[in-house]
Design an enzyme around this catalytic site. Structure first.
Site, short mmCIF file in Angstrom:
data_model
loop_
_atom_site.label_atom_id
_atom_site.label_comp_id
_atom_site.label_asym_id
_atom_site.label_seq_id
_atom_site.Cartn_x
_atom_site.Cartn_y
_atom_site.Cartn_z
CG HIS A 1 -1.59 0.91 1.20
ND1 HIS A 1 -0.99 2.20 2.39
CD2 HIS A 1 -2.83 1.84 1.02
CE1 HIS A 1 -2.09 2.98 2.91
NE2 HIS A 1 -3.23 3.28 1.21
CD GLU B 1 -2.51 2.66 -3.70
OE1 GLU B 1 -2.77 3.95 -3.49
OE2 GLU B 1 -3.11 2.21 -2.73
CG HIS B 2 -0.09 5.97 -0.13
ND1 HIS B 2 -0.64 7.84 0.67
CD2 HIS B 2 -1.29 5.37 -0.45
CE1 HIS B 2 -1.58 7.25 1.27
NE2 HIS B 2 -2.48 5.58 0.78
CD GLU C 1 -5.27 5.14 2.94
OE1 GLU C 1 -4.27 5.77 2.68
OE2 GLU C 1 -5.82 4.38 3.08
#
Lengths: 423, 421
Positions: free
Chosen positions: A69, A72-73, A144
């Site tokens: 993840h 991905e960012h 997040e």
């Protein structure tokens, strides 16, 4: 390059499967009359893939949780610009997501899809990570993770997974933890990128207003050939038993929320799809709004219309979930178990079984009527090792006896976790 | 292939819209009752809509209705209760696959239509009220929905903020109303509310399908002709008055990330310029709020704007760490001030136009987005196609954007936080 057409006579749909010389598989589903184009460029790399090796490694590498993840960012920033700014010029709406078993970069647009597709292919192939940008991202992802901590549906779900799984990383939050992401640095990101963003481990899916030949031209222009590195991912051994039968957590919610998970032995590819659909049908016969169980539970005020069932499965995990809101979740569990035992002895209702099969077929038709759903079903089935029309095939070959047998053999009322979130 | 759109008035305060597009594999009928959002009536209307969407005189409870719908290839009935400004909208819809896709050539269309008409016009009645069993289920569902508003912290913060932003106006209410009133509802009261609703509410019916089917309009017209209608006048658009002083509200809730909602109000009526202004400000990932407040300054996890045209209110909602609330507030105001001072590039403006065009062109691709589009344009008072809207957005100038930006005044700042001061 190889190109073949995959068609489904029953629904009158077809798509093109291209095995591109770069190593990438490309799936294009042209949908007449639709204005939107949806493109997904994905890698079979999600939060669960923390243990892997290639033909260049001697031993397995273990990386911190949440790194897929995080990557991905970071890919959303190029060396000189933000990716959103590139898409801004074409009007496309771009996004990305990481799930348990894949990372996808996508856009949806109504004009200029070719330009947007070039941007998509180029930025995913251009990693750029520095210490400064990694440090900054730790703050953003920390926010997040905090936001998810406030989300009761998220918490009740992950608590259930923690009750079900001892070692499989599916139990870890996709974004990782504040502690695990602190261990991520630029070198680790490059290591994971070079391993998982190999075109042989990826797929490009385009659906809607698109032409397969135009996609191939852009692929020829933008894709940098990848050598197959024989990537292997592994998981630690997972016992059949659950870890904990009940987990209770506190958060401000209205009616208490619950997730009930039955742990099932995972399969792969077509066998997995077959089991998924058999249990989908069986669980709906057991508990949908037309079932005696549902009526009993509502008559006694034990559930409301949020009550639902879902099959949650992937590489190395398979869970049948009942979710909803109830002031007496333990009683709901008792009733579900009672009904499962009853159906094991007396069999699923035949008429209800036939209706659920039809209604499942209806759901498939609806999916094929929506650009976004088509793109997502293409990518999900590709990574699951099947094709989207296999659902229609499984349904047409499904028999009552198979479903009943599958239900009896796979649903074990001892292997269950109840997760509750209450105020 | 293109879309055939038509709307006609079939009775007093009732419109029937037909949208035909051969690409669709499903047929959808969607009926909206809309009426003033009143605290006392809202939960009654909500529970009534729930009952209509789960039973009728032939299929008396959810078990019987679902069993029949399953056999009709999973025909789906949905109920949705929302608010649009000062009105409450009760949507009941049914959707089934087109006959062309059934396995044995069955005709679903006529039975689906009959079931839907029965749900709407022939509910199951016991002792002068709705059937007790379905009533109990729907009432519990309503109470649980009201209680669960707190579950999603982002939307809960917006809902709490609206109580202050629209103080004293109907839109201050939740679309379901309050628990206190909902608790008192009986099957008889709900049935009375139903009779009132079909008599006095405005109604829009939408059919979206692959082929024209005149029978649908005929059957609805016939059904409505049997009813005595006296629609109550409603104001679909009511600009919210701007407060003399900015209202600051702080609520405590056990959350680890604070939520901030800021409301700016205007009397300006240039909706196309406002749409473009709000898009530049905070409706895309390259907008000022996202690029600066979130990405550059890392002050928020999310920070987005949206314009409620029926209330003349622009809302900016954000998820912020408590220590950053003050800084984020100042920066959000700065971004709007920048637009007022013409501090935005032609590129930001052009890209925002492209982004709006992109989403407008996608409207035609799903039955739901088509219905939402045509209903919202009906409420606006001018029914135009997405293509016509594109032309109007393209015609907006920099000067218009600055002018509308200048018309916005800060009205309310609402913060929900978990930490002690």
């Amino acid at each position: 390059m190889e190109k073949k057409i995959i068609a489904c006579d029953k629904t009158n749909d077809k798509y093109t499967h291209i095995k591109h010389s770069s190593g990438l598989n490309i799936l294009v589903w042209e949908m007449d009359g639709f204005s939107t184009t949806e493109a997904l460029f994905g890698t079979k790399y999600g939060s669960i893939n923390t243990r892997f090796k290639t033909n260049k490694d001697k031993d397995y590498t273990v990386v911190p949780e949440g790194i897929a993840h995080f990557l991905e960012h970071k890919l959303f920033e190029n060396e000189d610009t933000d990716v959103f700014e590139l898409f801004a010029k074409t009007g496309a709406s771009a996004n990305a997501y990481t799930s348990f078993d894949k990372t996808c970069y996508l856009f949806s647009c109504s004009d200029n899809y070719k330009e947007s597709l070039e941007i998509l292919l180029n930025f995913v192939q251009s990693p750029y990570f520095t210490k400064e940008s990694v440090d900054k991202e730790q703050g953003i992802i920390g926010q997040e993770i905090r936001m998810c901590d406030d989300n009761p549906s998220w918490r009740v779900f992950f608590n259930m997974l923690n009750g079900l799984y001892k070692s499989h990383p599916v139990k870890i939050d996709i974004a990782g933890t504040i502690e695990s992401i602190a261990k991520i640095d630029a070198d680790l990101l490059y290591k994971c990128y070079n391993t998982f963003y190999n075109l042989n481990n990826m797929v490009l899916v385009v659906a809607g207003n698109v032409k397969a030949d135009e996609v191939i031209d852009i692929a020829d222009k933008c894709l940098k050939p990848s050598e197959d590195i024989e990537l292997e991912t592994v998981f630690l051994d997972e016992p059949d038993e659950v870890v904990k039968s009940e987990i209770v957590d506190n958060l401000p919610v209205g009616t208490p929320m619950f997730n009930i998970g039955f742990k099932v032995k995972p399969r792969s590819a077509y066998e997995n799809l077959k089991l998924e659909m058999e249990l989908h049908v069986a669980m709906n016969v057991l508990s949908d709004a037309a079932s005696p169980l549902y009526k009993r539970l509502t008559d006694e005020g034990l559930i409301n219309s949020t009550f639902s069932t879902e099959i949650f499965n992937g590489d190395g995990f398979f869970t049948v979930i009942f979710a909803g809101e109830s002031n007496q979740p333990r009683k709901v569990l008792t009733e579900i178990i009672r009904e499962i035992e009853n159906v094991k002895v007396n069999g699923l209702d035949r008429e209800h079984y036939e209706s659920i099969k039809k209604s499942t077929y209806g759901q498939v038709i609806r999916e094929f009527n929506n650009v976004e759903a088509v793109a997502s079903t293409l990518i999900n089935s590709y990574f699951a090792g099947v094709n989207p029309f296999d659902t229609v095939k499984v349904l047409s070959e499904m028999t009552y006896e198979d479903v009943q047998k599958s239900f009896c053999e796979n649903i074990d009322t001892e292997k269950v976790t109840l997760s509750i979130v209450e105020s | 292939m293109s879309i055939l759109y038509s709307r006609e008035q079939i009775s007093d305060g009732i419109g029937f819209t037909s949208i035909i597009d051969s690409k669709f594999k499903t047929n959808t009928i969607n009926l909206k009752f809309f009426t003033e959002l009143r605290e006392d009536a809202a939960p009654l209307n909500a529970v009534t809509a729930g009952i209509l969407g789960s039973s009728n005189s032939k299929y008396k409870n959810l078990t019987e209705l679902t069993a029949r719908l399953n056999a009709l290839y999973g025909t789906d009935i949905g109920v949705n209760v929302t608010k649009r400004g000062d009105i409450q909208v009760m949507t009941i819809s049914i959707s089934s696959i087109d006959n062309d896709y059934t396995l044995n050539g069955e005709d679903l269309t006529s039975e689906v239509l009959s079931i839907f008409l029965d749900c709407l016009f022939s509910p199951y009645i016991e002792n002068g009220g709705f059937g007790q069993e379905i009533f109990n289920f729907r009432k519990k569902d309503l109470l649980d929905s009201i209680d669960s508003e707190i579950n999603n912290k982002r939307s809960y913060a917006i809902l709490q903020a609206q109580k202050h932003i629209f103080e004293g106006e109907p839109s201050a209410n939740s679309s379901y109303g309050t628990r206190t009133i909902a608790e008192k509802i009986t099957p008889f009261m709900a049935y009375e509310a139903y009779k009132e609703m079909i008599k006095t509410a405005y109604i829009e019916v939408y059919y979206v399908g692959a082929k024209d089917n005149p029978v649908i309009k005929e059957r609805f017209t016939e059904a409505f002709l049997k009813l005595y209608r006296k629609p109550h006048n409603i104001a679909l658009n009511n600009i919210s008055p701007i407060k003399n002083e900015v209202k600051n509200v702080k609520d405590k809730l056990d959350v680890s990330q604070s939520k901030m909602v800021m409301a700016f109000k205007t009397n300006h009526t240039d909706l196309y310029a406002i749409k473009l202004m709000s898009t530049i400000l905070g409706e895309t990932p390259f907008s000022k709020l996202f690029a600066n407040v979130r990405e550059k300054l890392s002050l928020c996890y999310y920070c987005a704007s949206g314009f409620n045209e029926s209330k003349g209110t622009l809302m900016v909602d954000s998820g912020v760490e408590n220590v950053n609330v003050d800084k984020a507030r100042v920066e959000i105001i700065n971004q709007l001030e920048d637009i007022k001072k013409s501090n935005f590039t032609d590129e930001e403006m052009n890209n925002s136009v492209l982004s709006i065009i992109n989403s407008l062109k996608g409207v035609n691709d799903t039955p739901t987005s088509l219905v939402n589009w045509y209903f919202s344009r009906y409420c606006r008072g001018e029914i135009i196609s997405p293509d016509e809207e594109i032309n109007r957005i393209k015609a907006v100038t920099r000067e218009q954007i600055i002018e509308v930006a200048k018309s916005f005044k800060l009205d309310t700042i609402y913060v929900m936080t978990g930490e002690e001061e």
